[in-house]
Design an enzyme around this catalytic site. Structure first.
Site, PDB file in Angstrom:
ATOM      1  N   ASP A 237       0.876  -1.172   0.000  1.00 51.01           N
ATOM      2  CA  ASP A 237       0.000   0.000   0.000  1.00 51.01           C
ATOM      3  C   ASP A 237       0.917   1.226   0.000  1.00 51.01           C
ATOM      4  O   ASP A 237       1.682   1.422   0.948  1.00 51.01           O
ATOM      5  CB  ASP A 237      -0.894  -0.005   1.238  1.00 51.01           C
ATOM      6  CG  ASP A 237      -1.905   1.139   1.256  1.00 51.01           C
ATOM      7  OD1 ASP A 237      -1.706   2.122   0.508  1.00 51.01           O
ATOM      8  OD2 ASP A 237      -2.882   1.059   2.028  1.00 51.01           O
TER       9      ASP A 237
ATOM     10  N   TYR B 129      -6.497  16.633  -8.338  1.00 48.17           N
ATOM     11  CA  TYR B 129      -5.788  15.613  -9.111  1.00 48.17           C
ATOM     12  C   TYR B 129      -4.655  16.250  -9.916  1.00 48.17           C
ATOM     13  O   TYR B 129      -3.517  15.765  -9.914  1.00 48.17           O
ATOM     14  CB  TYR B 129      -6.762  14.896 -10.036  1.00 48.17           C
ATOM     15  CG  TYR B 129      -6.140  13.795 -10.854  1.00 48.17           C
ATOM     16  CD1 TYR B 129      -5.816  12.566 -10.268  1.00 48.17           C
ATOM     17  CD2 TYR B 129      -5.864  13.974 -12.210  1.00 48.17           C
ATOM     18  CE1 TYR B 129      -5.239  11.553 -11.019  1.00 48.17           C
ATOM     19  CE2 TYR B 129      -5.289  12.965 -12.965  1.00 48.17           C
ATOM     20  CZ  TYR B 129      -4.971  11.756 -12.361  1.00 48.17           C
ATOM     21  OH  TYR B 129      -4.398  10.758 -13.107  1.00 48.17           O
TER      22      TYR B 129
ATOM     23  N   SER C 171       0.369  12.529 -15.308  1.00 45.59           N
ATOM     24  CA  SER C 171      -0.836  12.731 -16.113  1.00 45.59           C
ATOM     25  C   SER C 171      -0.693  14.017 -16.907  1.00 45.59           C
ATOM     26  O   SER C 171      -0.082  14.987 -16.430  1.00 45.59           O
ATOM     27  CB  SER C 171      -2.078  12.830 -15.216  1.00 45.59           C
ATOM     28  OG  SER C 171      -3.224  13.181 -15.976  1.00 45.59           O
TER      29      SER C 171
ATOM     30  N   LYS D 188      -0.524  15.394  -9.376  1.00 43.40           N
ATOM     31  CA  LYS D 188       0.306  14.880 -10.467  1.00 43.40           C
ATOM     32  C   LYS D 188       1.349  15.911 -10.902  1.00 43.40           C
ATOM     33  O   LYS D 188       2.470  15.560 -11.257  1.00 43.40           O
ATOM     34  CB  LYS D 188      -0.578  14.485 -11.659  1.00 43.40           C
ATOM     35  CG  LYS D 188      -1.435  13.252 -11.394  1.00 43.40           C
ATOM     36  CD  LYS D 188      -0.589  12.012 -11.153  1.00 43.40           C
ATOM     37  CE  LYS D 188      -1.429  10.751 -11.122  1.00 43.40           C
ATOM     38  NZ  LYS D 188      -0.616   9.514 -10.977  1.00 43.40           N
TER      39      LYS D 188
END
Length: 269
Positions: free
Chosen positions: A52, A144, A131, A148
């Site tokens: 994890d 997000y 991304s 990134k």
């Protein structure tokens, strides 16, 4: 590089699984990771380790297990990530922290765990999957984008800090690909009483459609192989549809307000 040992976080599905399957077909020794091994009793594509990225103990355990088996780690692909959407004003801060813990802190922790082994063997490659969204602040995907984008920047620093040890860091930024990220991400509910109801609801629908009609994640796997086979990888790579990559060129050449207007028109805001 055939026969080299590759560790891929988030390797049980989506882009990570595609990378693992493809690299194994090319002769690499592939190990993927998943948070819960018991959920994949029939996974046969390559070996999975329980890890994890939000738990340093599991990271250290998986890396130690891999070193005990193979004696080295040649390539780390930091692929594990989580999506998050919503108006920033209405996004619970604990969800923001969770997203950064997975998308930013996680790759850092895994990189720090493998670096001593790569330094000892005087070689290694770390590919951080970021991304195209990380190059711009997208409406209702700002958290997000930020997580990134932060990973892109820290990779630039890590490249310079580890170059003298024979280690290479690089970023690979995909656009929209057909994976299960939309179903697994956290998204703020669309609430009727919210001032963001209509614009966020419409944008969320558009984002889901982009993922549903995304490209084959095997294209990302092919780019990973290309990077592995490159003697001196670049700082940044992008893979995705032409217009998604072209949007990054436009961001470089257009005035900020003009680019902002293009984004708002695209999202009908």
């Amino acid at each position: 590089m055939e026969g080299k040992v590759v560790l891929i976080t988030g390797g049980s599905s989506g882009i990570g699984k595609s990378i693992g399957v493809f690299l194994k077909s090319k002769g690499f020794k592939v190990y993927g990771t998943t948070r819960n091994l018991s959920r994949y009793p029939d996974f046969k594509e390559f070996e999975l380790l329980e890890l994890d990225v939000r738990d340093v103990k599991t990271i250290q355990g998986a890396v130690s297990q891999l070193i005990a088996k193979e004696g080295r780690i040649d390539v780390l692909v930091n692929n594990a990530g989580v999506g998050i959407t919503g108006p920033i004003e209405e996004t619970p801060h604990e969800e923001i922290l969770k997203a950064f813990d997975t998308n930013f802190n996680g790759p850092l922790h895994v990189s720090k765990a493998v670096l001593p082994h790569m330094r000892k063997q005087k070689s290694g490659l770390v590919i951080n999957i970021t991304s195209i969204a990380g190059y711009m602040g997208l409406p209702y995907r700002g958290i997000y984008s930020a997580s990134k984008g932060a990973l892109e920047l820290v990779t630039e620093a890590l490249r310079m800090e580890t170059k003298g040890f024979g280690i290479s860091f690089t970023n690979l930024a995909p656009g929209d690909f057909a994976t299960n990220i939309a179903s697994g991400r956290y998204h703020v509910p669309v609430v009727e009483s919210s001032p963001y109801q209509l614009p966020y609801g419409n944008t969320l629908k558009m984002m889901n459609e982009h993922v549903d009609h995304g490209q084959d994640p095997m294209l990302v796997a092919h780019m990973v192989l290309r990077i592995i086979n490159t003697a001196n990888p670049k700082v940044h790579y992008k893979v995705g549809e032409f217009m998604q990559k072209f949007s990054l060129f436009l961001k470089k050449v257009l005035p900020d307000k003009m680019y902002e207007k293009l984004l708002m028109n695209h999202y009908k805001l």
